[in-house]
Motif scaffolding. Structure first.
Motif, PDB file in Angstrom:
ATOM      1  N   SER A  62      28.034  -7.989 -20.766  1.00  0.00           N
ATOM      2  CA  SER A  62      27.228  -6.775 -20.548  1.00  0.00           C
ATOM      3  C   SER A  62      28.085  -5.585 -20.112  1.00  0.00           C
ATOM      4  N   GLU A  63      29.282  -5.839 -19.557  1.00  0.00           N
ATOM      5  CA  GLU A  63      30.154  -4.753 -19.100  1.00  0.00           C
ATOM      6  C   GLU A  63      30.789  -3.987 -20.263  1.00  0.00           C
ATOM      7  N   PHE A  64      30.898  -4.628 -21.424  1.00  0.00           N
ATOM      8  CA  PHE A  64      31.509  -3.948 -22.580  1.00  0.00           C
ATOM      9  C   PHE A  64      30.616  -4.055 -23.819  1.00  0.00           C
ATOM     10  N   PHE A  65      29.311  -4.259 -23.604  1.00  0.00           N
ATOM     11  CA  PHE A  65      28.405  -4.535 -24.716  1.00  0.00           C
ATOM     12  C   PHE A  65      28.274  -3.343 -25.669  1.00  0.00           C
ATOM     13  N   GLU A  66      28.242  -2.146 -25.125  1.00  0.00           N
ATOM     14  CA  GLU A  66      28.095  -0.943 -25.964  1.00  0.00           C
ATOM     15  C   GLU A  66      29.233  -0.863 -26.992  1.00  0.00           C
ATOM     16  N   GLN A  67      30.463  -1.090 -26.539  1.00  0.00           N
ATOM     17  CA  GLN A  67      31.633  -1.030 -27.422  1.00  0.00           C
ATOM     18  C   GLN A  67      31.636  -2.205 -28.415  1.00  0.00           C
ATOM     19  N   LEU A  68      31.192  -3.382 -27.936  1.00  0.00           N
ATOM     20  CA  LEU A  68      31.135  -4.561 -28.802  1.00  0.00           C
ATOM     21  C   LEU A  68      30.109  -4.355 -29.916  1.00  0.00           C
ATOM     22  N   LEU A  69      28.969  -3.781 -29.562  1.00  0.00           N
ATOM     23  CA  LEU A  69      27.917  -3.496 -30.554  1.00  0.00           C
ATOM     24  C   LEU A  69      28.428  -2.518 -31.609  1.00  0.00           C
ATOM     25  N   ARG A  70      29.172  -1.512 -31.154  1.00  0.00           N
ATOM     26  CA  ARG A  70      29.722  -0.523 -32.088  1.00  0.00           C
ATOM     27  C   ARG A  70      30.675  -1.181 -33.088  1.00  0.00           C
ATOM     28  N   CYS A  71      31.565  -2.049 -32.586  1.00  0.00           N
ATOM     29  CA  CYS A  71      32.505  -2.757 -33.462  1.00  0.00           C
ATOM     30  C   CYS A  71      31.758  -3.652 -34.449  1.00  0.00           C
ATOM     31  N   SER A  72      30.726  -4.339 -33.960  1.00  0.00           N
ATOM     32  CA  SER A  72      29.938  -5.229 -34.819  1.00  0.00           C
ATOM     33  C   SER A  72      29.293  -4.452 -35.963  1.00  0.00           C
ATOM     34  N   MET A  73      28.654  -3.328 -35.623  1.00  0.00           N
ATOM     35  CA  MET A  73      27.947  -2.544 -36.636  1.00  0.00           C
ATOM     36  C   MET A  73      28.914  -1.869 -37.607  1.00  0.00           C
ATOM     37  N   LEU A  74      30.124  -1.525 -37.140  1.00  0.00           N
ATOM     38  CA  LEU A  74      31.137  -0.945 -38.037  1.00  0.00           C
ATOM     39  C   LEU A  74      31.564  -1.966 -39.092  1.00  0.00           C
ATOM     40  N   PHE A  75      31.694  -3.225 -38.678  1.00  0.00           N
ATOM     41  CA  PHE A  75      32.019  -4.282 -39.635  1.00  0.00           C
ATOM     42  C   PHE A  75      30.909  -4.433 -40.672  1.00  0.00           C
ATOM     43  N   LEU A  76      29.655  -4.323 -40.217  1.00  0.00           N
ATOM     44  CA  LEU A  76      28.523  -4.491 -41.136  1.00  0.00           C
ATOM     45  C   LEU A  76      28.434  -3.343 -42.135  1.00  0.00           C
ATOM     46  N   THR A  77      28.892  -2.155 -41.741  1.00  0.00           N
ATOM     47  CA  THR A  77      28.917  -1.036 -42.700  1.00  0.00           C
ATOM     48  C   THR A  77      29.965  -1.274 -43.789  1.00  0.00           C
ATOM     49  N   LYS A  78      30.994  -2.063 -43.449  1.00  0.00           N
ATOM     50  CA  LYS A  78      32.036  -2.399 -44.428  1.00  0.00           C
ATOM     51  C   LYS A  78      31.612  -3.567 -45.326  1.00  0.00           C
ATOM     52  N   ASP A  79      30.846  -4.519 -44.755  1.00  0.00           N
ATOM     53  CA  ASP A  79      30.411  -5.694 -45.511  1.00  0.00           C
ATOM     54  C   ASP A  79      29.098  -6.217 -44.928  1.00  0.00           C
ATOM     55  N   ARG A  80      28.004  -5.982 -45.637  1.00  0.00           N
ATOM     56  CA  ARG A  80      26.672  -6.383 -45.155  1.00  0.00           C
ATOM     57  C   ARG A  80      26.508  -7.900 -45.098  1.00  0.00           C
ATOM     58  N   ASN A  81      27.324  -8.631 -45.850  1.00  0.00           N
ATOM     59  CA  ASN A  81      27.222 -10.096 -45.854  1.00  0.00           C
ATOM     60  C   ASN A  81      27.597 -10.716 -44.508  1.00  0.00           C
ATOM     61  N   LEU A  82      28.265  -9.930 -43.657  1.00  0.00           N
ATOM     62  CA  LEU A  82      28.663 -10.441 -42.332  1.00  0.00           C
ATOM     63  C   LEU A  82      27.488 -10.448 -41.347  1.00  0.00           C
ATOM     64  N   ALA A  83      26.353  -9.876 -41.753  1.00  0.00           N
ATOM     65  CA  ALA A  83      25.190  -9.801 -40.854  1.00  0.00           C
ATOM     66  C   ALA A  83      24.645 -11.189 -40.520  1.00  0.00           C
TER      67      ALA A  83
END
Length: 469
Positions: free
Chosen positions: A249-270
């Motif tokens: 929870s201390e770094f969740f905002e940044q982790l969420l951003r990285c996760s969603m950036l990967f999904l913009t590159k490849d939706r199959n990773l969802a």
């Protein structure tokens, strides 16, 4: 005669120039040596003059970077000594910053943070190194020699500092090094990966995780499409498992951003990400559970409806458990899913699987929920489910009570006793087969439940009361 005189004067001028240059080099090296001196900063009365000279020397070194001539003639030729000075200042035991509550104010608790007394000295060196990296005279060829695996690893260890300003400097410096030193990028990424592996599998706490993820976000933004295999492996082996870290929870905002950036590159990773979220779902941590629900909804919107089918049972089972749970905020956040049209389309598409899970719980809670506002939302949801398919709704209500029981959040006494007996059996087996086996201290066994303690306390109290009479 004139030419001879001129020759002699020219020679004298050259020697005076070289003498001046030599003096400048000696003075520069003297400043570097002054910056390398170590003092006891906790005692303000000791070495006052030396500490003052050190601060002045650091400021003078910073000023030299403003003059390109000084950079080219003094700093770059003596980069060995400069980097030695930088490393001696950076790579040190990290101070522990203590926080003490002062008093209560109208806004809450005021906290006084203990300042590291050595920080003003270290900060000056950080500023010097940052300006040196972005200086045009310090090219890739001259810098990359010093950015070795050992240097990068030691530098990343500094991110664990409790000093927020220091972490900002570290983030900016590492980002500039990554941008400038293209030949060292793979090595830097590998070192960051190892840092996160330690956090995932060993430490469970790392103060600089948010800052490192900030750097990774900008790196991920620059990844080419389609993603290379090493980047997909990084997503599956680092980004997804980071969700299970206790301090997530201390770094969740940044982790969420990285996760969603990967999904913009490849939706199959969802789908792998959704499976990871459901696998690492937090236990007895309502704050983290609310964050997981937020990410779950964002990730679902990226998925194609037909690809969600394999995880529908686990997905809806989790949402039902959150709605039926005891924590109001978690239940309220889970109810927000039904305001999303895309989620409702998943619900309709797989209603043969979703209705038996949802309908009995929603109907029961709509009648009995303790919170009035949430009860109204549940009644509205009950109406929506009936409107989607009234026949499926009625069939789900006729289901055997055992089918709906498994989606309940709360365990019955019978279920708890069955599980306790299984653990006791396993415990006995291990004791008989393994020499020196010690039974674990299980926190949620019956003897440690609050209700058990309360009943035991009541018995002792009644006994004492009877004796005293």
């Amino acid at each position: 005669m004139h030419s001879g005189k001129g020759y002699r004067s020219g020679k004298k001028g050259t020697s005076s120039k070289s003498g001046k240059s030599k003096n400048m080099k000696e003075l520069f090296n003297k400043k570097l040596q002054t910056c390398m001196k170590v003092y006891d900063y906790k005692d303000e009365t000791k070495d006052v003059k030396g500490k003052s000279e050190r601060l002045n020397a650091i400021n003078e070194l910073q000023n030299l970077l403003q003059d390109q001539k000084s950079v080219q003639q003094l700093i770059i030729p003596n980069l060995d000594t400069v980097m030695e000075m930088i490393e001696k200042n950076f790579f040190r035991p990290l101070p522990s910053i203590k926080k003490s509550n002062l008093a209560f104010s109208e806004t809450g608790i005021e906290q006084e943070e203990e300042v590291d007394p050595s920080w003003p000295h270290v900060q000056g060196v950080y500023e010097f190194f940052l300006q040196l990296i972005i200086n045009e005279a310090a090219d890739v060829k001259s810098l990359k020699v010093y950015v070795t695996p050992h240097f990068v690893q030691s530098f990343l260890n500094l991110f664990d500092t409790e000093e927020g300003v220091e972490r900002d400097y570290l983030k900016n410096i590492l980002h500039k090094l990554y941008a400038k030193l293209v030949p060292r990028r793979k090595m830097i990424r590998k070192a960051i990966n190892e840092c996160f592996f330690a956090l995932i599998h060993e430490n469970h706490k790392f103060n600089g995780a948010a800052e490192l993820l900030d750097i990774l976000a900008s790196i991920i933004s620059g990844f080419a499409v389609p993603l290379r295999d090493e980047h997909v492996v990084f997503f599956k082996n680092v980004i997804i498992p980071l969700h299970k870290v206790q301090t997530c929870s201390e770094f969740f905002e940044q982790l969420l951003r990285c996760s969603m950036l990967f999904l913009t590159k490849d939706r199959n990773l969802a789908i792998p990400l959704l499976e990871g979220l459901l696998r690492y779902w937090p236990f007895a941590n309502c704050v983290k559970e609310t964050l997981f629900l937020t990410e779950l909804q964002e990730v679902l919107e990226v998925c194609e409806v037909e690809k969600v089918e394999p995880i529908v049972p686990r997905l809806f089972k989790r949402i039902v458990k959150c709605i039926g749970g005891t924590h109001l905020q978690v239940a309220d956040r889970a109810m927000c899913f039904f305001e999303n049209d895309y989620f409702l389309s998943i619900l309709r598409t797989y209603k043969d699987q979703t209705f038996p899970m949802l309908v009995p719980t929603i109907v029961s809670l709509a009648e009995n929920h303790w919170h009035k506002i949430l009860q109204e939302s549940l009644i509205a949801l009950k109406t929506i489910l009936k409107e989607i398919d009234s026949f499926a709704f009625d069939d789900a209500l006729k289901e055997d009570s055992k089918t709906s029981k498994k989606y309940n959040m709360k365990q019955s006494d019978e279920e708890r006793n069955t599980l306790d007996k299984k653990w006791e059996k396993l415990d006995r087996t291990l004791k008989s087969t393994q020499a020196g086996y010690k039974a674990p201290d299980v926190p949620f066994c019956s003897s440690k439940l609050i209700m058990e303690y309360n009943s035991l306390y009541r018995k002792v109290y009644d006994k004492e009361k009877f004796i005293n009479q």
